[in-house]
Design an enzyme around this catalytic site. Structure first.
Site, PDB file in Angstrom:
ATOM      1  N   HIS A 189      48.910  24.206  36.532  1.00 18.85           N
ATOM      2  CA  HIS A 189      48.771  24.748  37.770  1.00 18.85           C
ATOM      3  C   HIS A 189      48.786  26.340  37.927  1.00 18.85           C
ATOM      4  O   HIS A 189      48.264  26.728  38.894  1.00 18.85           O
ATOM      5  CB  HIS A 189      49.722  24.171  38.936  1.00 18.85           C
ATOM      6  CG  HIS A 189      49.322  22.687  39.198  1.00 18.85           C
ATOM      7  ND1 HIS A 189      49.865  21.433  38.441  1.00 18.85           N
ATOM      8  CD2 HIS A 189      48.254  22.118  40.035  1.00 18.85           C
ATOM      9  CE1 HIS A 189      49.280  20.632  39.053  1.00 18.85           C
ATOM     10  NE2 HIS A 189      48.285  20.955  39.893  1.00 18.85           N
ATOM     11  N   GLU A 431      43.026   8.749  39.785  1.00 19.02           N
ATOM     12  CA  GLU A 431      43.481   9.668  38.811  1.00 19.02           C
ATOM     13  C   GLU A 431      44.157   8.680  37.926  1.00 19.02           C
ATOM     14  O   GLU A 431      44.633   9.573  36.742  1.00 19.02           O
ATOM     15  CB  GLU A 431      44.087  10.828  39.371  1.00 19.02           C
ATOM     16  CG  GLU A 431      45.177  10.610  40.465  1.00 19.02           C
ATOM     17  CD  GLU A 431      45.713  11.962  41.014  1.00 19.02           C
ATOM     18  OE1 GLU A 431      45.571  13.051  40.476  1.00 19.02           O
ATOM     19  OE2 GLU A 431      46.319  12.076  42.121  1.00 19.02           O
ATOM     20  N   ASP A 455      44.082  14.533  35.961  1.00 25.31           N
ATOM     21  CA  ASP A 455      44.939  13.473  35.594  1.00 25.31           C
ATOM     22  C   ASP A 455      44.230  12.211  34.908  1.00 25.31           C
ATOM     23  O   ASP A 455      44.867  11.816  33.984  1.00 25.31           O
ATOM     24  CB  ASP A 455      45.822  12.974  36.843  1.00 25.31           C
ATOM     25  CG  ASP A 455      46.951  14.052  36.853  1.00 25.31           C
ATOM     26  OD1 ASP A 455      47.668  14.364  36.144  1.00 25.31           O
ATOM     27  OD2 ASP A 455      47.166  14.393  38.266  1.00 25.31           O
ATOM     28  N   CYS A 502      37.597  16.119  42.725  1.00 28.70           N
ATOM     29  CA  CYS A 502      38.418  17.472  42.763  1.00 28.70           C
ATOM     30  C   CYS A 502      39.117  18.033  41.792  1.00 28.70           C
ATOM     31  O   CYS A 502      39.780  18.735  41.709  1.00 28.70           O
ATOM     32  CB  CYS A 502      39.339  17.384  44.105  1.00 28.70           C
ATOM     33  SG  CYS A 502      40.505  15.898  43.932  1.00 28.70           S
TER      34      CYS A 502
HETATM   35  C1  PEP Z   1      43.561  15.946  39.463  1.00 28.27           C
HETATM   36  O1  PEP Z   1      44.604  15.229  38.962  1.00 28.27           O
HETATM   37  O2  PEP Z   1      42.573  15.864  39.017  1.00 28.27           O
HETATM   38  C2  PEP Z   1      44.012  16.808  40.660  1.00 28.27           C
HETATM   39  C3  PEP Z   1      42.892  17.355  41.281  1.00 28.27           C
HETATM   40  O3  PEP Z   1      45.336  16.932  41.202  1.00 28.27           O
HETATM   41  P1  PEP Z   1      46.347  17.841  40.337  1.00 28.27           P
HETATM   42  O4  PEP Z   1      45.438  18.825  39.462  1.00 28.27           O
HETATM   43  O5  PEP Z   1      46.948  18.690  41.368  1.00 28.27           O
HETATM   44  O6  PEP Z   1      47.247  16.930  39.625  1.00 28.27           O
HETATM   45 MG    MG Z   2      46.397  14.904  39.898  1.00 29.76          MG
END
Ligand code: PEP
Ligand code: MG
Length: 570
Positions: A189, A431, A455, A502
């Site tokens: 993140h 995911e 994920d 996403c």
């Molecule tokens: C993902 O897992 O692709 C996602 C967009 O969520 P995060 O990166 O916040 O886990």
């Molecule tokens: Mg995720």
């Protein structure tokens, strides 16, 4: 000169002196002192140094960032001079023979816990200020060498073992030209936040921290994923021109801001952005985003000492919806856990946090937290085009239970006479492989899918997305991943639903031709990737990409898929 390879986490080139950010250990070991007078003198000296620092920071912040931001340091100065804090500290030194650091640490802990239990939100926030001030004074008393990331006031490149998302959020773009870390991957993140702050970054270098001294000249090449330490004058010139070319390219892309995203053969796809805070919407609009495809609401819960109230949440969601002026906004409900912690929830440490008690699992257990968020979302729904999405859904039962809670809150609001939009779409993130495999069943009950490849890849390949040692297994182009993506898109289309993505893969130039060919409807990515993606898609024919994707699905390895895509010579 030394070149270290890492993972390109945020595009751009930065050239500046290194600044090592290492979190010191504030544990106070020496509790008793023989000479109270000497301890009182040490305390006064540390307070005076802290005072000078704070005054200088306050003045600089006032000049550069304005009055509002400078207020923080004004309140730090008030704490530093507050007799209510200092009198008990001095008493403890004089009457209990405590060391200055022990007396300060103990006294301030009492104040912090008192503030944290206050009813007024204003007073609760003082706990964080008290903690910051205490650390500042302790730094001097313990002879530590530490600069808070928010205090950086010269152009530097930050070098750290790792940066937490909140460290990253504090970085001031004016001074922090880039950063590089030992650990982390492209989808950790802090990397995601670096992209939204548009700070060039290279992560997962394994040992950059031990190779660099503060002040060394550094180049962070966030385009290719390398860090150069003490480059020669020629190399600096070479990278300056690489940086300038990149900046020129960005200017070119800006011409596409108002243009819809259409392939060479006339097919429209939607390019949306991922955001973490309402402030990020400015970047979405500047980069021509056609919507928000993922609003990671957990950042609203982080960096505070207790859960955000319904009102705080309502205002944040309303702001995003209003700023997007009717364009779709997919808000993801709380996805805490994994690398995103909420210390105030006091959850037990887990062996495998990414496989543990996170996201919708936590929300279905802590229904109080979930219901507050759902209520805030429903109330905000009349201010724009809201879509709600649940993260980490592994079974149909989880989806049904979460949906039932949403409907219950909706009914309660109706009974209270509070308006709620009647056109909110409800979807899930795909995911977890079980959900991808069962997408045909889910498609009968959801309005849309958004594939979370960050994920999905880690769970399919059993490779921790944060662990650079297994980053070779983090393979978006592996045919196994492409087949799962295809299953999800086909299942959505069969039931007349739409499928988006996403995860970071949606903005990846090598993946985009394949995703277009597989029929993805919505691509949601870091705002800064939108215009390059739009430019790329305008040069691709969807019909040709469909044939390319079919070939890719039949390959054996990720390398073969990459070769296939590179072969189309975009
Ligand atoms: C993902 O897992 O692709 C996602 C967009 O969520 P995060 O990166 O916040 O886990
Ligand atoms: Mg995720």
């Amino acid at each position: 000169m030394l070149k270290i390879d890492g993972i390109a986490a945020s595009a751009g080139v930065a050239i500046a002196p290194a600044f090592k950010l290492e979190h010191p250990d504030y544990t106070v070991k020496n509790k008793n002192a023989a000479d109270p007078a000497a301890e009182l003198a040490r305390l006064d000296e540390a307070l005076a140094t802290s005072q000078q620092e704070l005054e200088a920071i306050k003045e600089r912040t006032l000049q550069e960032l304005g009055e509002k931001k400078a207020e923080i340091f004004e309140s730090h100065l008030l704490i530093l001079n507050d007799p209510e804090l200092l009198t008990p500290v001095r008493d403890k030194i004089s009457s209990e023979n405590a060391t200055a650091e022990y007396a300060l640490d103990e006294t301030s802990k009492q104040f912090i816990s008192m503030f944290e239990n206050m009813k007024s939100a204003y007073l609760r926030e003082r706990a964080a200020d008290m903690r910051d001030v205490t650390k500042r004074v302790l730094t001097h008393l313990l002879g530590l060498n530490y600069v808070n990331p928010a205090d950086i006031s010269e152009e530097v490149i930050v070098i750290a073992e790792d940066l937490t998302p909140s460290d990253t959020a504090q970085l001031n773009r004016k001074y922090v030209k880039g950063f590089t870390t030992n650990i982390g991957g492209r989808t950790s993140h802090s990397a995601i936040m670096a992209r939204s702050l548009e700070i060039p970054a290279v992560v997962g270098t394994k040992d950059v921290l031990s190779q660099v001294n503060s002040g060394d000249m550094i180049i962070v090449d966030g385009l290719d994923g390398s860090v150069i330490i003490n480059p020669s004058a020629e190399v600096i010139d070479e990278y300056k021109s690489k940086r300038d070319n990149h900046l020129r390219q960005i200017e070119e892309w800006k011409k596409l801001r108002e243009v819809p995203t259409v392939s060479k053969d006339g097919v429209h796809v939607e390019l949306a952005a991922n955001i973490g805070t309402p402030n990020d919407v400015t970047g979405v609009l500047e980069n021509g985003g056609e919507g928000v495809g993922l609003y990671r609401t957990e950042f609203l819960y982080m960096g505070r000492t207790e859960l955000p109230s319904e009102e705080v949440q309502f205002n944040a969601y309303k702001t995003v919806l209003e700023k997007m002026e009717g364009k779709p906004v997919v808000v993801r409900t709380l996805d805490i856990g994994g690398d995103k912690e909420l210390p105030y929830l006091d959850l037990p440490k887990e062996m495998n946090p990414f496989l543990g008690f996170r996201a919708v699992r936590l929300c279905l257990d802590r229904k109080d937290i979930f219901r507050t968020q759902l209520r805030a979302l429903l109330r905000a729904s009349t201010y724009g085009n809201l879509r709600i999405m649940f993260p980490m859904i592994a079974t149909l039962d989880e989806f049904r239970e979460a949906k039932a809670l949403l409907l219950e809150e909706q009914e309660k609001l109706a009974a209270e006479g509070i308006a709620v939009s009647d056109s909110i779409q409800l979807g899930i993130m795909v995911e977890i492989p079980s959900t991808a495999v069962l997408a045909d069943q889910f498609a009968k009950e959801v309005d849309f899918f958004s594939i979370g490849t960050n994920d999905l890849i880690q769970y399919t390949m059993a490779a921790d997305r944060m662990n650079e040692r297994v980053s070779y297994l983090y393979q978006p182009y592996n045919p196994a991943i492409l087949r799962l993506v295809k299953m999800v898109i086909d299942a959505a289309h069969k039931e007349g639903r739409w499928a988006g993505m996403c995860g970071e893969m949606a903005g990846d130039a090598t993946a985009i031709p394949l995703l277009l060919g597989l029929g993805l409807d919505e691509f949601s990515m870091s705002a800064t990737s939108i215009l390059p993606a739009r430019s790329q898609i305008s040069k691709l024919s969807k019909a040709e990409m469909k044939a390319l994707a079919e070939q890719a699905l039949e390959q054996q390895t990720a390398e073969q898929v990459v070769k296939l895509v590179r072969g189309i010579g975009q």
